[in-house]
Design a protein around this motif. Sequence first.
Motif, mmCIF file in Angstrom:
data_model
loop_
_atom_site.group_PDB
_atom_site.id
_atom_site.type_symbol
_atom_site.label_atom_id
_atom_site.label_comp_id
_atom_site.label_asym_id
_atom_site.label_seq_id
_atom_site.Cartn_x
_atom_site.Cartn_y
_atom_site.Cartn_z
ATOM 1 N N LYS A 1 1.194 2.023 -7.037
ATOM 2 C CA LYS A 1 0.733 1.296 -8.118
ATOM 3 C C LYS A 1 -0.387 1.735 -8.927
ATOM 4 O O LYS A 1 -0.340 1.790 -10.335
ATOM 5 N N ARG B 1 5.457 -10.535 3.207
ATOM 6 C CA ARG B 1 4.939 -10.524 1.877
ATOM 7 C C ARG B 1 5.973 -10.212 0.444
ATOM 8 O O ARG B 1 5.908 -10.432 -0.536
ATOM 9 N N MET C 1 0.743 -1.187 -0.084
ATOM 10 C CA MET C 1 -0.077 0.000 0.130
ATOM 11 C C MET C 1 0.827 1.396 -0.333
ATOM 12 O O MET C 1 2.054 1.297 0.730
ATOM 13 N N ARG D 1 -8.047 2.602 3.884
ATOM 14 C CA ARG D 1 -7.611 1.285 3.972
ATOM 15 C C ARG D 1 -7.573 0.539 5.274
ATOM 16 O O ARG D 1 -6.935 0.998 6.302
ATOM 17 N N PRO D 2 -8.478 -0.587 5.420
ATOM 18 C CA PRO D 2 -9.023 -1.209 6.524
ATOM 19 C C PRO D 2 -7.995 -1.410 7.513
ATOM 20 O O PRO D 2 -7.998 -1.491 8.738
ATOM 21 N N LEU D 3 -6.887 -2.230 6.970
ATOM 22 C CA LEU D 3 -5.865 -2.555 7.594
ATOM 23 C C LEU D 3 -5.005 -1.722 8.604
ATOM 24 O O LEU D 3 -4.455 -1.944 9.481
ATOM 25 N N GLY E 1 -4.325 -4.537 -5.324
ATOM 26 C CA GLY E 1 -4.246 -4.352 -4.298
ATOM 27 C C GLY E 1 -2.969 -4.846 -3.580
ATOM 28 O O GLY E 1 -2.340 -5.962 -4.096
ATOM 29 N N GLY E 2 -2.333 -4.307 -2.466
ATOM 30 C CA GLY E 2 -1.052 -4.551 -1.883
ATOM 31 C C GLY E 2 -1.217 -6.121 -1.397
ATOM 32 O O GLY E 2 -0.105 -6.723 -1.152
ATOM 33 N N GLY E 3 -2.221 -6.567 -0.829
ATOM 34 C CA GLY E 3 -2.234 -7.951 -0.460
ATOM 35 C C GLY E 3 -2.472 -9.167 -1.499
ATOM 36 O O GLY E 3 -2.299 -10.221 -1.034
ATOM 37 N N ARG F 1 -10.190 -11.437 0.501
ATOM 38 C CA ARG F 1 -9.358 -12.334 -0.282
ATOM 39 C C ARG F 1 -9.698 -13.129 -1.344
ATOM 40 O O ARG F 1 -9.294 -13.332 -2.697
ATOM 41 N N ASP G 1 -8.935 -3.154 -7.041
ATOM 42 C CA ASP G 1 -9.651 -2.403 -5.818
ATOM 43 C C ASP G 1 -10.959 -1.759 -6.447
ATOM 44 O O ASP G 1 -12.159 -1.889 -6.030
#
Length: 166
Positions: A13, A138, A9, A116-118, A77-79, A56, A32
């Motif tokens: 990107k 990651r 994040m 960004r919820p995380l 997305g980052g994940g 996910r 996203d």
Amino acid sequence: MKIFLVGFMGCGKSTKAKQLASRLNCPVIDIDAVIVEREGKTIAEYFELHGESGFRNLERETLRTYNYPETCVVATGGGLPCFFDNMEWMNENGTTVYLQMEPAQLVSRLHNRQKRPLIRDMDDEQLLAFINMKLAERNPFYYKAKLIVNSFDLDAETLEQKIFQQ
Ligand code: S3P
């Protein structure tokens, strides 16, 4: 050619995907944004309703079912690269590029955390610790990218050259 941009994040990107697509004169797809449009919910709302594992699964499904044009640039997305065999799928279906950035640089770029919820409730110190921990987890996935570039101060022209030089 499909170009998949991956990275943490805040590494740029979405912005780089738009710039690169405009240089290549091709569509840009933001996974996203596709999810937000299809579901009619923000990513934060989706997380609240279905939890991270629901998100996910949807991310995996969206990555695989999107009707990609032959040539396009895709911001992920980052994940996304770090779940299921998404990284392998992207490597089989296009060229993957890891936009790498130092943790402190990521912190300085992640001002708007609300969407960004995380990381939405973290201060800078907590965020730095979180990024260091998550990158350890990651990076093995991100490093499967065909091309790894330092994303800080990277302009779209240089990025394009690096992709086509390979
Ligand atoms: C996430 C990154 C976000 C988004 C979601 C989870 C992650 O995308 O998919 O909030 O796990 O790193 P960006 O990398 O575009 O912020």
